[in-house]
Scaffold this motif. Structure first.
Motif, PDB file in Angstrom:
ATOM      1  N   SER A 203       0.831  -1.213   0.000  1.00 24.11           N
ATOM      2  CA  SER A 203       0.000   0.000   0.000  1.00 24.11           C
ATOM      3  C   SER A 203       0.861   1.257   0.000  1.00 24.11           C
ATOM      4  O   SER A 203       0.621   2.197  -0.773  1.00 24.11           O
ATOM      5  CB  SER A 203      -0.927   0.009   1.211  1.00 24.11           C
ATOM      6  OG  SER A 203      -1.855  -1.049   1.147  1.00 24.11           O
ATOM      7  N   VAL A 204       1.872   1.281   0.871  1.00 30.70           N
ATOM      8  CA  VAL A 204       2.751   2.451   0.931  1.00 30.70           C
ATOM      9  C   VAL A 204       3.542   2.589  -0.364  1.00 30.70           C
ATOM     10  O   VAL A 204       3.634   3.677  -0.942  1.00 30.70           O
ATOM     11  CB  VAL A 204       3.699   2.352   2.148  1.00 30.70           C
ATOM     12  CG1 VAL A 204       4.713   3.488   2.129  1.00 30.70           C
ATOM     13  CG2 VAL A 204       2.908   2.368   3.447  1.00 30.70           C
ATOM     14  N   HIS A 205       4.096   1.471  -0.833  1.00 27.69           N
ATOM     15  CA  HIS A 205       4.907   1.502  -2.059  1.00 27.69           C
ATOM     16  C   HIS A 205       4.061   1.937  -3.255  1.00 27.69           C
ATOM     17  O   HIS A 205       4.467   2.798  -4.047  1.00 27.69           O
ATOM     18  CB  HIS A 205       5.506   0.117  -2.302  1.00 27.69           C
ATOM     19  CG  HIS A 205       6.535   0.091  -3.383  1.00 27.69           C
ATOM     20  ND1 HIS A 205       7.879   0.284  -3.140  1.00 27.69           N
ATOM     21  CD2 HIS A 205       6.425  -0.095  -4.724  1.00 27.69           C
ATOM     22  CE1 HIS A 205       8.552   0.213  -4.270  1.00 27.69           C
ATOM     23  NE2 HIS A 205       7.694  -0.015  -5.249  1.00 27.69           N
ATOM     24  N   GLY A 206       2.876   1.335  -3.395  1.00 19.13           N
ATOM     25  CA  GLY A 206       2.011   1.694  -4.513  1.00 19.13           C
ATOM     26  C   GLY A 206       1.547   3.132  -4.462  1.00 19.13           C
ATOM     27  O   GLY A 206       1.474   3.813  -5.495  1.00 19.13           O
ATOM     28  N   ARG A 207       1.252   3.612  -3.264  1.00 21.06           N
ATOM     29  CA  ARG A 207       0.823   5.011  -3.118  1.00 21.06           C
ATOM     30  C   ARG A 207       1.930   5.962  -3.557  1.00 21.06           C
ATOM     31  O   ARG A 207       1.675   6.985  -4.213  1.00 21.06           O
ATOM     32  CB  ARG A 207       0.424   5.251  -1.667  1.00 21.06           C
ATOM     33  CG  ARG A 207       0.160   6.695  -1.306  1.00 21.06           C
ATOM     34  CD  ARG A 207      -1.019   7.285  -2.074  1.00 21.06           C
ATOM     35  NE  ARG A 207      -1.235   8.655  -1.676  1.00 21.06           N
ATOM     36  CZ  ARG A 207      -0.465   9.678  -2.088  1.00 21.06           C
ATOM     37  NH1 ARG A 207       0.546   9.457  -2.907  1.00 21.06           N
ATOM     38  NH2 ARG A 207      -0.727  10.908  -1.687  1.00 21.06           N
ATOM     39  N   LEU A 208       3.168   5.630  -3.237  1.00 17.23           N
ATOM     40  CA  LEU A 208       4.297   6.469  -3.646  1.00 17.23           C
ATOM     41  C   LEU A 208       4.449   6.486  -5.165  1.00 17.23           C
ATOM     42  O   LEU A 208       4.716   7.531  -5.759  1.00 17.23           O
ATOM     43  CB  LEU A 208       5.579   5.953  -2.996  1.00 17.23           C
ATOM     44  CG  LEU A 208       5.695   6.190  -1.488  1.00 17.23           C
ATOM     45  CD1 LEU A 208       6.779   5.298  -0.886  1.00 17.23           C
ATOM     46  CD2 LEU A 208       5.991   7.664  -1.188  1.00 17.23           C
ATOM     47  N   LEU A 209       4.288   5.329  -5.794  1.00 17.15           N
ATOM     48  CA  LEU A 209       4.440   5.262  -7.244  1.00 17.15           C
ATOM     49  C   LEU A 209       3.299   5.957  -7.982  1.00 17.15           C
ATOM     50  O   LEU A 209       3.454   6.351  -9.137  1.00 17.15           O
ATOM     51  CB  LEU A 209       4.523   3.798  -7.694  1.00 17.15           C
ATOM     52  CG  LEU A 209       5.751   3.021  -7.218  1.00 17.15           C
ATOM     53  CD1 LEU A 209       5.724   1.605  -7.783  1.00 17.15           C
ATOM     54  CD2 LEU A 209       7.052   3.723  -7.599  1.00 17.15           C
ATOM     55  N   LEU A 210       2.150   6.106  -7.322  1.00 15.11           N
ATOM     56  CA  LEU A 210       1.007   6.754  -7.961  1.00 15.11           C
ATOM     57  C   LEU A 210       1.103   8.277  -7.964  1.00 15.11           C
ATOM     58  O   LEU A 210       0.362   8.931  -8.685  1.00 15.11           O
ATOM     59  CB  LEU A 210      -0.288   6.347  -7.249  1.00 15.11           C
ATOM     60  CG  LEU A 210      -0.881   4.989  -7.622  1.00 15.11           C
ATOM     61  CD1 LEU A 210      -2.073   4.695  -6.721  1.00 15.11           C
ATOM     62  CD2 LEU A 210      -1.305   4.955  -9.084  1.00 15.11           C
ATOM     63  N   ASP A 211       1.982   8.827  -7.151  1.00 11.25           N
ATOM     64  CA  ASP A 211       2.027  10.279  -6.990  1.00 11.25           C
ATOM     65  C   ASP A 211       2.100  11.013  -8.316  1.00 11.25           C
ATOM     66  O   ASP A 211       1.336  11.941  -8.568  1.00 11.25           O
ATOM     67  CB  ASP A 211       3.205  10.687  -6.108  1.00 11.25           C
ATOM     68  CG  ASP A 211       2.759  11.028  -4.698  1.00 11.25           C
ATOM     69  OD1 ASP A 211       1.548  11.167  -4.487  1.00 11.25           O
ATOM     70  OD2 ASP A 211       3.619  11.151  -3.814  1.00 11.25           O
TER      71      ASP A 211
END
Length: 242
Positions: A203-211
């Motif tokens: 969740s944290v990793h994906g949220r960062l990549l979505l920025d």
């Protein structure tokens, strides 16, 4: 490669199979992560006898500068010729220290994962006196800060193009440990500890990549507020008294 404007003396870790969390070679963070400052023009002096390790360090520094430079990484894949030009040496000189591009890439990635692991471990130590939930949040915030300060390197580290599984495996250990403390403290989770660790990390990793790609589609808000909400959602609701 200073990580901060003021360089700190350190050495590149030896070519072991594990990421090093010890002293780091000097790196620079600024703009995109460690925007390594390019060398000035001019002929490079030959290393004296016994100074081969310094050249090895300079080669890795050159790779890290290139990895950190989104403009130069985007149009063409990283080549040994470009690394040599960045380091101010000839391409054949690289082969005195690395068998080829794969070994050089692994050395650079070990360094980057070593920096990430040191940041995660430092955040965990700083939060040692707090609750398990607070320590998990501290770990996640440190992970996000590393990605924010090093966006290009962060993407390269996890793109799966090279044999560098040791780094992600060590990062996974940190997530498992942080989530495991929740259950050890008696906290009941909404899922198994392993599934919770995978969920938090992804969740944290994906949220960062979505920025960047999704920032114009959704109002994503601050990633650190997202982390706080996420870590608060892990504990299951308390059972009613009977």
């Amino acid at each position: 490669m200073p990580r901060h404007p003021e360089p700190r003396p350190a050495a590149v870790p030896p070519s072991s199979g594990q990421p090093s969390c010890g002293p780091r070679p000097p790196t620079a963070r600024g703009g995109d992560e460690r925007q390594r400052t390019a060398r000035g023009e001019g002929e490079r002096l030959r290393n004296a006898r016994g100074e081969g390790e310094r050249l090895r360090t300079e080669i890795i520094e050159a790779v890290l500068r290139l990895i950190a430079d989104q403009r130069r990484m985007r149009p063409v894949p990283l080549s040994l010729r470009e690394v040599a030009r960045e380091a101010g040496i000839t391409a054949p000189a690289i082969y005195r220290h690395f068998s080829g591009k794969d070994e050089l890439t692994r050395a650079a990635l070990r360094h980057l994962f070593g920096e990430l692991l040191a940041d995660l471990d430092g955040a965990d130590r700083a939060a040692a006196g707090q609750s398990p939930a607070a320590r998990l949040a501290a770990l996640a915030h440190a992970y996000a800060r590393f990605a924010e300060e090093n966006p290009t390197s962060f993407r390269v580290m996890f793109n799966g193009t090279g044999p560098h599984d040791e780094g992600p495996a060590e990062v996974a250990v940190r997530w498992r440990t942080a989530v495991g403390r929740l259950t050890e403290s008696g906290m009941r989770l909404t899922r198994s500890p392993e599934a919770a660790a995978v969920s938090v990390w992804s969740s944290v990793h994906g949220r960062l990549l979505l920025d960047r790609p999704a920032g114009g589609v959704w109002q994503l808000g601050d990633v650190h507020a997202f982390i706080d909400d996420l870590t608060r959602s892990l504990p299951a609701p308390a059972l009613p008294d009977r």
